[in-house]
Design an enzyme around this catalytic site. Structure first.
Site, PDB file in Angstrom:
ATOM      1  N   SER A 142      79.790 -27.354  19.401  1.00  0.00           N
ATOM      2  CA  SER A 142      80.541 -28.583  19.708  1.00  0.00           C
ATOM      3  C   SER A 142      82.016 -28.266  19.882  1.00  0.00           C
ATOM      4  O   SER A 142      82.533 -27.316  19.258  1.00  0.00           O
ATOM      5  CB  SER A 142      80.387 -29.574  18.553  1.00  0.00           C
ATOM      6  OG  SER A 142      81.280 -30.663  18.720  1.00  0.00           O
ATOM      7  N   TYR A 155      80.718 -31.961   9.547  1.00  0.00           N
ATOM      8  CA  TYR A 155      79.923 -31.762  10.771  1.00  0.00           C
ATOM      9  C   TYR A 155      80.452 -30.571  11.562  1.00  0.00           C
ATOM     10  O   TYR A 155      79.697 -29.704  11.995  1.00  0.00           O
ATOM     11  CB  TYR A 155      79.973 -33.027  11.628  1.00  0.00           C
ATOM     12  CG  TYR A 155      79.448 -32.849  13.041  1.00  0.00           C
ATOM     13  CD1 TYR A 155      78.081 -32.814  13.290  1.00  0.00           C
ATOM     14  CD2 TYR A 155      80.329 -32.708  14.123  1.00  0.00           C
ATOM     15  CE1 TYR A 155      77.598 -32.634  14.589  1.00  0.00           C
ATOM     16  CE2 TYR A 155      79.856 -32.528  15.414  1.00  0.00           C
ATOM     17  CZ  TYR A 155      78.490 -32.501  15.635  1.00  0.00           C
ATOM     18  OH  TYR A 155      78.014 -32.317  16.919  1.00  0.00           O
TER      19      TYR A 155
HETATM   20  P1  NAP Z   1      71.241 -37.854  19.534  1.00  0.00           P
HETATM   21  O1  NAP Z   1      71.218 -38.608  20.802  1.00  0.00           O
HETATM   22  O2  NAP Z   1      71.654 -38.525  18.276  1.00  0.00           O
HETATM   23  O3  NAP Z   1      69.792 -37.185  19.334  1.00  0.00           O
HETATM   24  C1  NAP Z   1      69.551 -36.403  18.199  1.00  0.00           C
HETATM   25  C2  NAP Z   1      68.207 -35.731  18.317  1.00  0.00           C
HETATM   26  O4  NAP Z   1      68.018 -34.916  17.142  1.00  0.00           O
HETATM   27  C3  NAP Z   1      67.063 -36.717  18.379  1.00  0.00           C
HETATM   28  O5  NAP Z   1      66.105 -36.298  19.312  1.00  0.00           O
HETATM   29  C4  NAP Z   1      66.496 -36.693  16.966  1.00  0.00           C
HETATM   30  O6  NAP Z   1      65.088 -36.885  16.910  1.00  0.00           O
HETATM   31  C5  NAP Z   1      66.794 -35.268  16.522  1.00  0.00           C
HETATM   32  N1  NAP Z   1      66.897 -35.220  15.062  1.00  0.00           N
HETATM   33  C6  NAP Z   1      67.806 -35.843  14.286  1.00  0.00           C
HETATM   34  N2  NAP Z   1      67.508 -35.640  12.976  1.00  0.00           N
HETATM   35  C7  NAP Z   1      66.391 -34.868  12.953  1.00  0.00           C
HETATM   36  C8  NAP Z   1      65.587 -34.335  11.918  1.00  0.00           C
HETATM   37  N3  NAP Z   1      65.846 -34.565  10.630  1.00  0.00           N
HETATM   38  N4  NAP Z   1      64.504 -33.607  12.248  1.00  0.00           N
HETATM   39  C9  NAP Z   1      64.213 -33.381  13.545  1.00  0.00           C
HETATM   40  N5  NAP Z   1      64.917 -33.860  14.587  1.00  0.00           N
HETATM   41  C10 NAP Z   1      65.995 -34.610  14.277  1.00  0.00           C
HETATM   42  O7  NAP Z   1      72.188 -36.561  19.629  1.00  0.00           O
HETATM   43  P2  NAP Z   1      72.833 -35.800  20.881  1.00  0.00           P
HETATM   44  O8  NAP Z   1      74.162 -36.389  21.107  1.00  0.00           O
HETATM   45  O9  NAP Z   1      71.858 -35.690  21.998  1.00  0.00           O
HETATM   46  O10 NAP Z   1      73.090 -34.374  20.222  1.00  0.00           O
HETATM   47  C11 NAP Z   1      72.261 -33.251  20.464  1.00  0.00           C
HETATM   48  C12 NAP Z   1      72.988 -32.013  19.967  1.00  0.00           C
HETATM   49  O11 NAP Z   1      74.235 -31.886  20.640  1.00  0.00           O
HETATM   50  C13 NAP Z   1      73.329 -32.046  18.473  1.00  0.00           C
HETATM   51  O12 NAP Z   1      73.149 -30.759  17.913  1.00  0.00           O
HETATM   52  C14 NAP Z   1      74.789 -32.433  18.471  1.00  0.00           C
HETATM   53  O13 NAP Z   1      75.452 -31.998  17.293  1.00  0.00           O
HETATM   54  C15 NAP Z   1      75.288 -31.747  19.710  1.00  0.00           C
HETATM   55  N6  NAP Z   1      76.525 -32.321  20.268  1.00  0.00           N
HETATM   56  C16 NAP Z   1      76.559 -33.632  20.656  1.00  0.00           C
HETATM   57  C17 NAP Z   1      77.748 -34.153  21.172  1.00  0.00           C
HETATM   58  C18 NAP Z   1      77.872 -35.589  21.614  1.00  0.00           C
HETATM   59  O14 NAP Z   1      78.988 -36.063  21.853  1.00  0.00           O
HETATM   60  N7  NAP Z   1      76.789 -36.340  21.770  1.00  0.00           N
HETATM   61  C19 NAP Z   1      78.877 -33.329  21.273  1.00  0.00           C
HETATM   62  C20 NAP Z   1      78.796 -31.998  20.876  1.00  0.00           C
HETATM   63  C21 NAP Z   1      77.613 -31.507  20.364  1.00  0.00           C
HETATM   64  P3  NAP Z   1      64.387 -38.338  16.634  1.00  0.00           P
HETATM   65  O15 NAP Z   1      65.203 -39.371  17.358  1.00  0.00           O
HETATM   66  O16 NAP Z   1      63.017 -38.150  17.199  1.00  0.00           O
HETATM   67  O17 NAP Z   1      64.371 -38.521  15.149  1.00  0.00           O
END
Ligand code: NAP
Length: 248
Positions: A142, A155
């Site tokens: 990130s 985080y």
């Molecule tokens: P998101 O929309 O909140 O989706 C999170 C995903 O992780 C969901 O599919 C969820 O599965 C899964 N997850 C959460 N807790 C879990 C658990 N205990 N066991 C298994 N699966 C779990 O997040 P996102 O924004 O797409 O983020 C994806 C990745 O990108 C993360 O690693 C995040 O830190 C990184 N990231 C995101 C951003 C941003 O701005 N969005 C920026 C930088 C990095 P379920 O819904 O099926 O439970």
């Protein structure tokens, strides 16, 4: 886009957001994709249905990656489906919580490290026996790992750990012909960064970016599919910023 026909891929957290976009991009390039989810069974099945409707191959697999044995259980399920060969692992599932130093609880801290660091580590460990020469592992870092944005110290430190894992995994696995990289998005319009859907959140996001729009999940998914492909065959041990020029 490179051809991933004949390749097998696991994307964790593929029910929503960046994971979903990555699963769709990998499937579009021809890979068979295992769509992992935890609570989002309906959403994961919709991703599988979309891939199949477009002529691809996909299965949903579940596991709670906050549990100590979650990665082990998931690896078993994956191997039951793909057999002795997984070509692409995208360890994307993650959780975030914004809190000041004072307000961060031990429970929050442990959950962040369990899902964001422990799970990718042991998933790689458990899947290594079926990852052969030419395989690619992509982890999720990130912008927060390199820049003090928001109240995200706990985080952000999980993502700093991911950058460190990339370095050590890539060094350890290069001899086997396995590449390991991460992508580091900035703010992406997903449930995790839903603040970017408000006027104030959008303004804050654009104020730190060179490119003047809020990123969508497929802005990241395409880069992940690239890193998984042969076109990226000489890239390993790197964390690639995919953030529209954030905090330059
Ligand atoms: P998101 O929309 O909140 O989706 C999170 C995903 O992780 C969901 O599919 C969820 O599965 C899964 N997850 C959460 N807790 C879990 C658990 N205990 N066991 C298994 N699966 C779990 O997040 P996102 O924004 O797409 O983020 C994806 C990745 O990108 C993360 O690693 C995040 O830190 C990184 N990231 C995101 C951003 C941003 O701005 N969005 C920026 C930088 C990095 P379920 O819904 O099926 O439970």
């Amino acid at each position: 886009m490179s051809n991933l026909t004949g390749k097998t891929a696991l994307v964790t957290g593929a029910s929503r957001g960046i994971g979903r976009a990555s699963a769709l991009a990998l499937a579009k390039a021809g890979a068979q994709v295992l769509v992992h989810y935890s609570s989002g069974a309906t959403e994961a099945q919709a991703v599988v249905a979309q891939i199949r409707a477009e002529g691809g191959r996909a299965e949903a697999v579940s596991a709670d990656l906050s549990k100590a044995d979650g990665p082990h259980a998931l690896a078993k399920r994956v191997i039951d489906i793909v057999g002795a060969r997984l070509d692409i692992l995208v360890a994307n599932a993650g959780v975030a919580s914004a809190a000041s130093i004072e307000d961060t609880t031990v429970e929050d801290f442990d959950r962040l490290f369990a899902v964001n660091v422990r799970a990718p580590f042991f998933l790689v460990q458990q899947l290594l026996p079926v990852m052969r020469e030419g395989s690619s592992i992509v982890l999720l870092s990130s912008l927060a790992a390199r820049s003090a944005v928001g109240n995200l110290a706990a985080y952000a430190s999980t993502k700093g750990a991911i950058d460190t894992l990339v370095t050590h995994f890539a060094a350890a696995l290069g001899g086997r012909g396995i590449r390991v990289n991460a992508v580091a998005p900035g703010v992406v319009d997903t449930d995790m960064s839903s603040f970017a859907r408000t006027d104030a959140g959008r303004e804050m996001t654009l104020s730190m970016q060179a490119l003047q729009r809020v990123a969508q999940p497929d802005d990241i998914g395409g880069t992940i599919a690239f890193l998984a492909s042969d076109a990226a065959r000489w890239i390993t041990g790197d964390t690639l910023r995919v953030d529209g020029g954030s905090k330059l």
